[in-house]
Design an enzyme around this catalytic site. Structure first.
Site, PDB file in Angstrom:
ATOM      1  N   GLN A 155       0.839  -1.197   0.000  1.00 56.60           N
ATOM      2  CA  GLN A 155       0.000   0.000   0.000  1.00 56.60           C
ATOM      3  C   GLN A 155       0.876   1.250   0.000  1.00 56.60           C
ATOM      4  OE1 GLN A 155      -2.365   0.347   3.559  1.00 56.60           O
ATOM      5  NE2 GLN A 155      -0.745  -0.354   4.913  1.00 56.60           N
ATOM      6  N   TYR A 284      -4.072   5.825  16.574  1.00 59.37           N
ATOM      7  CA  TYR A 284      -3.685   6.396  15.281  1.00 59.37           C
ATOM      8  C   TYR A 284      -3.060   7.773  15.430  1.00 59.37           C
ATOM      9  CZ  TYR A 284      -5.029   2.512  12.506  1.00 59.37           C
ATOM     10  OH  TYR A 284      -5.044   1.262  11.947  1.00 59.37           O
ATOM     11  N   ARG A 286      -0.907   8.328  17.783  1.00 59.34           N
ATOM     12  CA  ARG A 286       0.479   7.892  17.995  1.00 59.34           C
ATOM     13  C   ARG A 286       1.166   7.616  16.667  1.00 59.34           C
ATOM     14  NH1 ARG A 286       2.360   3.244  15.865  1.00 59.34           N
ATOM     15  NH2 ARG A 286       0.186   2.669  16.061  1.00 59.34           N
ATOM     16  N   HIS A 437     -11.569   4.965  11.176  1.00 56.74           N
ATOM     17  CA  HIS A 437     -11.161   4.072  12.266  1.00 56.74           C
ATOM     18  C   HIS A 437     -12.099   4.163  13.467  1.00 56.74           C
ATOM     19  CE1 HIS A 437      -7.530   2.621  10.429  1.00 56.74           C
ATOM     20  NE2 HIS A 437      -7.201   3.845  10.093  1.00 56.74           N
ATOM     21  N   ASP A 457     -12.493  -1.977  26.969  1.00 56.25           N
ATOM     22  CA  ASP A 457     -12.892  -1.759  25.582  1.00 56.25           C
ATOM     23  C   ASP A 457     -12.118  -2.769  24.748  1.00 56.25           C
ATOM     24  OD1 ASP A 457     -12.615  -0.600  22.770  1.00 56.25           O
ATOM     25  OD2 ASP A 457     -14.032   0.809  23.650  1.00 56.25           O
TER      26      ASP A 457
END
Length: 755
Positions: A155, A284, A286, A437, A457
């Site tokens: 990618q 994300y 981070r 996300h 979570d």
């Protein structure tokens, strides 16, 4: 792939990209470009290199970081250079080899500058020449899964990673190379590489997303080294004049930016709230902090006229402190949205973030204590500043306080609140969707004690860079389970996820803060409303972290008020971590496990036990990591109590087998869920003593429930009763309230009453 047939479009964009707009040119024409011809100039400067060299051997943490890096790079040099033809997904050999190459190239480059040893420059040059020879004829990566396939990697995102790091290496050896060698690399490798990930893949590059941030930084950083004004403009502002399908989705479900803004500045302006919260969540954030801050450092050094660290009121520097605050006692980031558990501020991205924030910010001495815990620094100007601060003993503790972080570009799209008291940390999410996300979990929470999960979570369903599990990429269970509402500690209505788990619907809405109050450290409250997750239904959740002298530790009071215009089924799970010890109710366990439902995440839950509530309080106690916990819930006759466990319809064992207790209330319009979670006592397997293993709450009772107020009485084992009243409507700090309950008058100012 929505650009398959748009070859002509790419040629058009290439032509347009060579002519920056007047506005773009004007924005950079005010300042001097005195540093653009000087190398190194991205993360190292000539002045910085001189200071570092003169101090070598006298700065312990810098010297240790240098020695560790030198040993790593020397080992790679001894192995020789390998640039294999790409064939693998994440975790595969060729993927990991090229990833290791770009990390080592960056490190070898800074070693050349600091140690002035030609072997490192030669190593970088030789590897870059191998990449130059390969890249000229390199086709698209053979793995077709990505919405934007790369060449070196599967990618464009990973291709951008490569260029962000390699641009630093190129900057470090720029003057070591001859003009002919530089021209060869720039003509055959760097410029084609930058064009490929940008104008060649606008669906990847020209939007607001962490992927695009990496792409923007990659193009911008190589542009700074090459002194290529066109690439710098393209990095800052995106590809101008580009019309692409604004409804097209990437493979994560994210959309092309609909308002037309793109480029690095748009990626700073839009995802960050004024408080520094990044809408995709801390995991994300981070990941994105590296390109955000490393490119900003390069811009500050080469283009100080941009004043990048002052952009949007200094949000990039604010974001570092916000991100550190979004970590538990062990430094691990709370797994909001797609987040891998265990990711922490010990990662290389946060070493970068802390060092740069300290060097270019206000020299926050609390950051030095984080850097000291990280026990390493960057081998550049910012890392040297941090190392000097630590050597001089300047560090102060980084204190994580209770905080309410707003979400949205202007801070108006909900937020995330962290309540802290002693060793307990409550994470309450009432934020926006969180881009591609995001999860469908409005008004959800998790609870920690000393870094250990009490109520969890789930996080993401992915084994990052483990090839055996879906090529290291997101598993299908991320959509079928982890993102679904029932996977979280919040209300699911009629076994359907919030917004029907549709991104285009969920991204239009956000929860709304009712109030938060942290002034009294013994009674900390956050309250928020969600009116769009289910049409016709409003949820108001108020969470209170209470430190009461009648209890050993602080405890959590949880009030979920649901108002609907029709009767529904409400499911309310608590995903507790640990071993069940005791309940005050009897339950039946099935001989054969079956899934709780067929869709929206229910197909992944086993039904392990169930009963009908028979008392006004239902209690569950469990043991985790040597500590006791008790959940006390107000229940109505007819409420179902269900034990579930994750793992149904999961033949490849992609999901963890975690447990939950779920309250189910059927055929109900308006209702109230009230629970308390106590942390108490402990158990030592060495002494084999259990201390304070029983709940201190003897009665939890709703004594008033109206549109405007909810009042809860908490009675402990000593017979003492405390009353908590929350204002559901008029919750301002200035509001005054007069309320009569059971012939008793209560008067107070502000949003809540507790006594």
């Amino acid at each position: 792939m929505f650009i398959k047939n748009n070859i002509l479009l790419i040629f058009l964009v290439l032509a347009m990209a060579t002519s920056p707009s007047h506005a773009q040119s004007k924005s950079l024409s005010k300042g001097k470009k005195s540093n653009s011809k000087e190398h190194p100039n991205l993360i190292l400067t000539k002045k910085g290199v001189s200071e570092i060299r003169s101090a070598l051997g006298t700065i312990p943490i810098f010297d240790a970081s240098l020695a560790e890096t030198k040993a790593e790079v020397d080992a790679e040099i001894a192995l020789g250079i390998e640039t294999p033809i790409p064939v693998d997904y994440s975790g595969g050999y060729t993927h990991e080899r090229h990833k290791q190459n770009f990390l080592i190239l960056q490190k070898a480059g800074v070693l050349y500058q600091i140690l002035d040893d030609e072997k490192y420059a030669k190593y970088v040059k030789d590897m870059l020449m191998q990449y130059e020879e390969m890249y000229k004829t390199l086709p698209l990566h053979p793995k077709p899964r990505s919405y934007a396939r790369g060449k070196l990697f599967w990618q464009c995102l990973n291709d951008s990673n490569w260029l962000v790091y390699v641009s630093q290496a190129y900057d470090c050896i720029y003057n070591y190379l001859t003009e002919k060698e530089r021209n060869k690399l720039e003509k055959n490798l760097f410029r084609p590489f930058a064009d490929f990930i940008s104008v060649g893949n606008p669906q990847f590059y020209n939007r607001v997303h962490n992927h695009s941030t990496w792409g923007n930084a990659a193009v911008g950083m190589i542009g700074l080294v090459m002194d290529d004004e066109e690439l710098i403009q393209r990095a800052l502002y995106g590809i101008k004049g580009l019309e692409i399908d604004k409804t097209a989705k990437d493979d994560d479900g994210g959309y092309i930016n609909k308002d037309g803004k793109a480029g690095f500045l748009a990626n700073v302006e839009q995802p960050f709230s004024p408080d520094g919260y990044y809408t995709e969540g801390p995991y994300y954030q981070r990941y994105a902090m590296y390109p955000f801050l490393i490119f900003a450092e390069g811009l500050q050094n080469v283009r100080p006229d941009l004043k990048i660290f002052e952009f949007k009121d200094g949000v990039l520097l604010k974001s570092v402190n916000a991100l550190l605050t979004l970590s538990d006692a062990d430094g691990e980031f709370f797994p909001l949205n797609d987040g891998q558990k265990g990711m922490s501020y010990y990662s290389r991205e946060l070493v970068t973030a802390v060092d740069i924030a300290y060097h270019y910010g206000n020299r926050d001495l609390g950051l030095l204590s984080i850097a000291k815990q990280q026990d390493k620094v960057l081998l550049d100007d910012s890392g040297f500043s941090v190392a000097l601060g630590i050597k001089n003993g300047n560090e102060k503790p980084f204190v994580k306080k209770s905080i309410n972080l707003s979400d949205g570009a202007d801070g108006s799209e909900g937020g995330v609140a962290i309540l802290r008291n002693e060793d307990l940390e409550l994470v309450f999410k009432y934020a926006a969707q969180g881009s591609s996300h995001g999860h469908y979990d409005k008004l959800s929470f998790s609870l920690y004690e000393k870094g250990e999960e009490i109520i969890q979570d789930y996080g993401l369903a992915r084994f990052v860079n483990i090839e055996q599990k879906g090529g290291g990429n997101y598993l299908k269970e991320n959509k079928t389970w982890a993102k679904q509402t029932i996977a979280h500690n919040t209300v699911t209505q009629n076994e359907t996820s919030h917004f029907n788990a549709k991104y285009d619907i969920g991204s239009q809405y956000h929860s709304v803060l009712n109030y938060f109050s942290f002034e009294n450290e013994n009674v900390q409250v956050v309250s928020a409303k969600e009116a769009n997750a289910y049409p016709g239904t409003e949820m108001l959740r108020t969470m209170v972290l209470i430190k009461d002298e009648d209890f050993e530790k602080p405890y959590l009071l949880d009030i979920m008020k649901v108002t609907s215009n029709e009767a529904n089924q409400y499911d309310f799970p608590y995903y507790f971590m640990g071993q069940l010890l005791k309940t005050n109710f009897k339950y039946n366990t099935p001989e054969t496990l079956k899934a709780l439902g067929t869709d929206n995440g229910y197909q992944h839950l086993y039904l392990e036990g169930s009963t009908k509530a028979e008392s006004e309080n239902s209690k569950l106690s469990w043991l985790n990591e040597g500590k006791f916990y008790t959940l006390t819930s107000v229940t109505n006759t007819g409420d179902e109590i269900v034990f579930t466990r994750i793992g149904a319809n999961d033949p490849e064992f992609n999901l963890r087998r975690d447990a939950a207790l779920m309250l189910r209330r059927k055929d109900t319009k308006n209702t109230l869920f009230v629970s308390a979670i106590e942390a108490h006592g402990g158990y030592s397997p060495v002494s084999e003593f259990a201390v304070n293993s029983n709940s201190s709450i003897t009665d939890l009772k709703v004594i008033l429930e109206t549109e405007d107020y909810t009042a809860i009485a908490i009675t402990n084992v000593n017979g003492n009763t405390k009353l908590f009243i929350t204002a559901n409507t008029n919750a301002s700090k200035e509001a005054t309230h007069n309320l009569k309950i059971n012939d008793n008058n209560y008067q107070w100012s502000g949003a809540y009453y507790f006594k």
